[in-house]
Design a protein around this motif. Structure first.
Motif, short mmCIF file in Angstrom:
data_model
loop_
_atom_site.label_atom_id
_atom_site.label_comp_id
_atom_site.label_asym_id
_atom_site.label_seq_id
_atom_site.Cartn_x
_atom_site.Cartn_y
_atom_site.Cartn_z
N SER A 147 -41.05 47.64 48.25
CA SER A 147 -39.73 47.50 48.18
C SER A 147 -39.09 46.18 49.06
N ILE A 148 -39.77 46.17 50.07
CA ILE A 148 -39.49 44.73 50.81
C ILE A 148 -39.87 43.48 50.14
N GLY A 149 -41.11 43.79 49.53
CA GLY A 149 -41.55 42.41 48.91
C GLY A 149 -40.96 42.05 47.37
N ASN A 150 -40.13 42.87 47.05
CA ASN A 150 -39.09 42.77 45.63
C ASN A 150 -40.27 42.59 44.45
N ARG A 151 -40.90 43.60 44.44
CA ARG A 151 -42.06 43.71 43.48
C ARG A 151 -41.77 45.06 42.47
N ASP A 152 -42.16 44.72 41.10
CA ASP A 152 -42.09 45.62 40.02
C ASP A 152 -43.40 46.50 40.29
N ILE A 168 -41.43 50.70 37.30
CA ILE A 168 -40.36 50.74 38.10
C ILE A 168 -40.10 49.83 39.20
N ARG A 169 -38.75 49.61 39.72
CA ARG A 169 -38.51 48.78 40.74
C ARG A 169 -38.19 49.43 42.00
N PRO A 170 -39.10 49.58 43.12
CA PRO A 170 -38.70 50.38 44.14
C PRO A 170 -37.59 49.84 45.07
N ILE A 171 -36.79 50.67 45.45
CA ILE A 171 -35.49 50.14 46.03
C ILE A 171 -35.80 50.32 47.64
N GLY A 172 -36.20 51.50 48.13
CA GLY A 172 -36.73 51.85 49.60
C GLY A 172 -36.95 53.11 49.61
N VAL A 173 -37.41 53.68 50.75
CA VAL A 173 -37.98 54.83 51.02
C VAL A 173 -37.04 55.77 52.19
N TYR A 174 -36.87 56.93 52.06
CA TYR A 174 -35.86 57.74 53.05
C TYR A 174 -36.48 58.90 53.22
N ALA A 175 -36.50 59.53 54.09
CA ALA A 175 -36.79 61.06 54.54
C ALA A 175 -35.78 61.96 54.51
N GLY A 178 -38.03 66.97 55.65
CA GLY A 178 -39.48 66.75 55.77
C GLY A 178 -40.24 66.01 54.70
N LEU A 179 -39.55 65.42 53.63
CA LEU A 179 -40.03 64.84 52.62
C LEU A 179 -39.74 63.43 52.28
N TRP A 180 -40.41 62.45 51.69
CA TRP A 180 -40.23 61.06 51.58
C TRP A 180 -39.89 60.91 50.09
N TYR A 181 -38.54 60.15 49.82
CA TYR A 181 -38.02 59.88 48.63
C TYR A 181 -38.01 58.52 48.39
N LEU A 182 -37.93 58.29 47.19
CA LEU A 182 -38.07 56.66 46.62
C LEU A 182 -36.99 56.49 45.53
N PHE A 213 -32.45 42.81 43.77
CA PHE A 213 -32.16 44.25 43.59
C PHE A 213 -31.29 44.61 44.68
N LEU A 214 -30.54 45.82 44.43
CA LEU A 214 -29.72 46.27 45.64
C LEU A 214 -30.60 46.85 46.66
N SER A 215 -30.29 46.81 48.04
CA SER A 215 -30.83 47.47 48.81
C SER A 215 -30.73 48.90 49.18
N LEU A 216 -31.52 49.67 49.68
CA LEU A 216 -31.44 50.98 50.13
C LEU A 216 -30.18 51.46 50.80
N GLU A 217 -29.46 50.55 51.61
CA GLU A 217 -28.17 50.98 51.86
C GLU A 217 -27.06 50.66 51.10
N GLU A 218 -27.15 49.67 50.21
CA GLU A 218 -26.40 49.65 49.09
C GLU A 218 -26.38 50.76 47.95
N TRP A 219 -27.80 51.31 47.99
CA TRP A 219 -27.89 52.39 47.02
C TRP A 219 -27.28 53.74 47.53
N PHE A 220 -27.09 53.79 48.64
CA PHE A 220 -26.60 54.91 49.35
C PHE A 220 -24.90 54.75 49.02
#
Length: 311
Positions: A147-152, A168-175, A178-182, A213-220
């Motif tokens: 996500s940080i490296g701007n990779r597909d 996929i193009r990962p945007i970031g991860v959040y918890a 108790g689970l992690w989402y992408l 691509f958009l950041s995780l904050e922008e996605w929220f």
């Protein structure tokens, strides 16, 4: 000058220069070459990665700038940092898990005995609890780095309908819970999907992408509605309480003076599959007015459950 103070000064000097000679340190700190070599051994012993280059033009190189200059904290600041790490202890998987544990130990051991006693007492009276999960997310670090490296990324993903390959193009991860989402853009479906990191079975390949691509904050903050549909729900007091504890619903809940409330908003039709189990869990505390598709989905799931228990 105390040896610990001199060693700290030399640490700051060599990490700033990265490349240096023993003579440079000797001249800077007015010490002998033999003493310089002893200090370099001490720096290596505490973990500073130093590479020695032999020959006439040789010297030393700090392989990575991995040490920060010393930072002074008050006792209250140190305790607050320690407990910020405690908030993560209930997660089965964490990015930089080993580093977090190392920092926590260093911070705790650096405290004076009185502060340690205070931390121990506070720890027995406070917890940042999350549901203790037994599910590992072994590819969490890699997905964060991609996500940080701007990779597909091409992955194998275990969905409810079976194992699938996704591009996929990962945007970031959040918890959450108790689970992690992408959140990730799916190139085949041409939309952003929310994936569970623990369901990523393997990473097949990855490649650098030039497009940003958009950041995780922008996605929220991003809420695209391609197929608008009205969500209208009446809530009991308990329904209001539970909906406000779910991030998806929190901003939609309107509370009446008597404590009951309602949701009346526009959502994307594609989100019905995601919210149906949430409303099923609420039971009688949420009465769906519309859409009819949501009502039908709840009826179908309720009938499937009843069928399981028919004698």
């Amino acid at each position: 000058m105390a040896k610990s103070k001199r060693l700290l000064d030399i640490l700051m000097f060599v990490t700033a220069k990265k490349k240096f000679t023993a003579q440079e340190i000797a001249d800077e700190f007015q010490i002998s070459i033999r003493t310089v070599h002893r200090y370099i051994v001490d720096l290596c012993d505490i973990g500073l990665p130093i590479y020695a280059e032999q020959g006439r033009n040789g010297g030393y190189t700090v392989l990575t700038n991995s040490f920060l200059p010393p930072i002074l904290f008050t006792e209250e600041e140190a305790v607050s940092i320690f407990f910020s790490f405690q908030s993560l202890k209930y997660y089965r998987s964490l990015p930089f898990d080993a580093e977090i544990t190392s920092v926590e130990h260093k911070l705790y051991n650096s405290l004076q005995s009185e502060a340690k006693t205070r931390v121990d007492k506070i720890r027995s009276h406070i917890a940042f609890w999350n549901p203790k999960r037994t599910i590992d997310s072994p590819l969490l670090n890699e997905m964060l780095e991609y996500s940080i490296g701007n990779r597909d990324v091409h992955i194998q993903y275990e969905s409810k309908t079976g194992m699938r390959e996704k591009h996929i193009r990962p945007i970031g991860v959040y918890a959450h819970d108790g689970l992690w989402y992408l959140p990730a853009y799916d190139y085949d479906k041409k939309k952003i999907l929310l994936l569970r990191v623990d369901r990523i079975l393997s990473i097949i390949s990855n490649e650098k992408s030039e497009a940003e691509f958009l950041s995780l904050e922008e996605w929220f903050d991003f809420h695209e509605v391609k197929k608008p549909i009205r969500l209208h729900v009446h809530l009991t007091m308990e329904g209001v309480r539970q909906c406000k504890s779910v991030p998806y619903f929190e901003g939609f809940v309107v509370t009446e003076e008597d404590g009951t409330g309602y949701i009346d908003t526009i959502i994307d039709k594609g989100e019905l599959g995601f919210i149906t189990p949430l409303f099923l869990r609420l039971g009688r505390h949420a009465r769906i007015i519309e859409p009819m598709e949501l009502i039908d989905g709840l009826r179908k799931q309720a009938e499937e459950i009843l069928t399981m228990y028919k004698s």
